[in-house]
Design a protein around this motif. Structure first.
Motif, PDB file in Angstrom:
ATOM      1  N   PRO A  90       0.293 -57.140  52.721  1.00  0.00           N
ATOM      2  CA  PRO A  90      -1.171 -57.127  52.858  1.00  0.00           C
ATOM      3  C   PRO A  90      -1.573 -57.105  54.337  1.00  0.00           C
ATOM      4  CG  PRO A  90      -0.496 -58.741  51.220  1.00  0.00           C
ATOM      5  CD  PRO A  90       0.757 -58.285  51.918  1.00  0.00           C
ATOM      6  N   SER A  91      -2.499 -56.252  54.673  1.00  0.00           N
ATOM      7  CA  SER A  91      -3.009 -56.170  56.036  1.00  0.00           C
ATOM      8  C   SER A  91      -4.133 -57.193  56.218  1.00  0.00           C
ATOM      9  CB  SER A  91      -3.546 -54.764  56.316  1.00  0.00           C
ATOM     10  OG  SER A  91      -4.792 -54.584  55.650  1.00  0.00           O
ATOM     11  N   LEU A  92      -4.732 -57.194  57.389  1.00  0.00           N
ATOM     12  CA  LEU A  92      -5.905 -58.043  57.615  1.00  0.00           C
ATOM     13  C   LEU A  92      -7.174 -57.434  57.027  1.00  0.00           C
ATOM     14  CD1 LEU A  92      -5.399 -59.358  61.269  1.00  0.00           C
ATOM     15  CD2 LEU A  92      -4.646 -60.367  59.103  1.00  0.00           C
ATOM     16  N   CYS A  93      -7.088 -56.209  56.527  1.00  0.00           N
ATOM     17  CA  CYS A  93      -8.211 -55.584  55.814  1.00  0.00           C
ATOM     18  C   CYS A  93      -8.096 -55.967  54.348  1.00  0.00           C
ATOM     19  CB  CYS A  93      -8.162 -54.063  55.952  1.00  0.00           C
ATOM     20  SG  CYS A  93      -8.536 -53.452  57.586  1.00  0.00           S
ATOM     21  N   ALA A  94      -9.066 -56.676  53.845  1.00  0.00           N
ATOM     22  CA  ALA A  94      -9.015 -57.201  52.484  1.00  0.00           C
ATOM     23  C   ALA A  94      -8.720 -56.103  51.471  1.00  0.00           C
ATOM     24  CB  ALA A  94     -10.324 -57.894  52.136  1.00  0.00           C
ATOM     25  N   GLY A  95      -7.690 -56.328  50.664  1.00  0.00           N
ATOM     26  CA  GLY A  95      -7.362 -55.416  49.584  1.00  0.00           C
ATOM     27  C   GLY A  95      -6.506 -54.234  49.969  1.00  0.00           C
ATOM     28  N   SER A 112      -2.974 -52.675  51.898  1.00  0.00           N
ATOM     29  CA  SER A 112      -1.652 -52.921  52.476  1.00  0.00           C
ATOM     30  C   SER A 112      -1.594 -52.312  53.875  1.00  0.00           C
ATOM     31  CB  SER A 112      -0.571 -52.287  51.607  1.00  0.00           C
ATOM     32  OG  SER A 112      -0.672 -50.874  51.657  1.00  0.00           O
ATOM     33  N   ASP A 132      -4.572 -55.084  62.679  1.00  0.00           N
ATOM     34  CA  ASP A 132      -4.603 -55.397  61.247  1.00  0.00           C
ATOM     35  C   ASP A 132      -3.236 -55.164  60.609  1.00  0.00           C
ATOM     36  OD1 ASP A 132      -7.317 -56.049  61.163  1.00  0.00           O
ATOM     37  OD2 ASP A 132      -7.941 -54.023  60.604  1.00  0.00           O
ATOM     38  N   ARG A 171     -12.303 -60.806  62.038  1.00  0.00           N
ATOM     39  CA  ARG A 171     -10.965 -61.286  61.669  1.00  0.00           C
ATOM     40  C   ARG A 171     -10.848 -62.768  62.008  1.00  0.00           C
ATOM     41  NH1 ARG A 171     -12.239 -55.931  61.334  1.00  0.00           N
ATOM     42  NH2 ARG A 171     -10.495 -54.718  60.501  1.00  0.00           N
ATOM     43  N   SER A 228      -8.657 -64.927  61.315  1.00  0.00           N
ATOM     44  CA  SER A 228      -7.320 -65.395  61.708  1.00  0.00           C
ATOM     45  C   SER A 228      -7.163 -65.449  63.221  1.00  0.00           C
ATOM     46  CB  SER A 228      -6.242 -64.490  61.101  1.00  0.00           C
ATOM     47  OG  SER A 228      -6.428 -63.148  61.524  1.00  0.00           O
ATOM     48  N   CYS A 282     -17.249 -65.188  60.811  1.00  0.00           N
ATOM     49  CA  CYS A 282     -16.195 -64.293  60.304  1.00  0.00           C
ATOM     50  C   CYS A 282     -15.982 -64.524  58.805  1.00  0.00           C
ATOM     51  CB  CYS A 282     -14.883 -64.532  61.042  1.00  0.00           C
ATOM     52  SG  CYS A 282     -14.853 -63.947  62.756  1.00  0.00           S
TER      53      CYS A 282
END
Length: 219
Positions: A40-45, A47, A127, A197, A199, A216
């Motif tokens: 999973p990337s930092l972009c929701a949903g 990869s 991301d 982001r 995180s 955020c």
């Protein structure tokens, strides 16, 4: 420290920076095992593989094709993004990466300023890299150009509004902007937090960090 002077959004000297960042990202992913492309990337949903395909799509999309897609998707911009991503993801991770490599030197873009394309490359590169544990030293001068753009714009992503009433100050470069509770840290961490982001707020210090983190989280 005074606020930086915003970069002109369509200066031709930005394209070499875009190309350099694309090439660096491709190099970082060259030896990535197939099973890690589903991370999973930092972009929701999405990869990390899907985010790379999104970058490929952005580098392949002329204004005319972008408009045709918008009309086809009935002005549903999220649907347009998903459609273009699906066109570029390929059958295997190797094909996904090969397609990205082929557009690394492209100057094709949707109807966005060139500085926005640089921002997309930096932000989506992080991301991808951060969840994979890949450490990359982003050129401070390049990331500063992106920070200067985002501090004054909500056009592509809410950034200007997110940092309202805060003082952002880079610890590794000249970027500084705003007034209010301070948020300080590396320029790339500031950029990532500016674009939602949460995180990256873990890397930042100052009394304004809780405010920025909350903004955020509610983006």
């Amino acid at each position: 420290m005074t606020a930086s002077t915003p970069a002109s959004p369509d200066r031709t000297d930005l394209w070499p920076l875009v190309h350099a960042e694309r090439e660096a990202l491709a190099a970082d992913l060259a030896e990535l095992p197939d099973e890690r492309w589903a991370t999973p990337s930092l972009c929701a949903g999405l990869s990390v593989r899907e985010v790379l395909a999104h970058l490929t799509a952005a580098a392949s999309l002329t204004p005319l094709r972008w408009l045709a897609g918008v009309l086809r998707c009935r002005f549903d911009f999220d649907r347009q993004v998903a459609m273009r991503l699906a066109e570029q993801v390929g059958a295997t991770p190797a094909e996904t990466l090969d397609r990205f490599r082929r557009v690394a030197g492209s100057t094709t873009k949707p109807p966005l300023p060139t500085i926005a394309m640089l921002g997309e490359t930096i932000v989506h590169g992080e991301d991808i890299r951060r969840p994979l544990g890949i450490r990359y030293d982003y050129p401070v001068a390049t990331v500063t150009r992106v920070a200067e753009y985002y501090r004054g714009s909500d056009m592509v992503v809410l950034a200007k509004g997110r940092i309202g009433g805060l003082r952002l100050a880079a610890t590794d470069g000249p970027f500084a902007t705003g007034a209010g509770p301070v948020v300080s840290g590396r320029t790339v961490a500031l950029v990532m937090a500016m674009t939602g982001r949460a995180s990256h707020c873990d890397e930042l210090t100052g009394e304004g960090v809780p405010v920025l983190r909350d903004r955020c989280a509610t983006a």
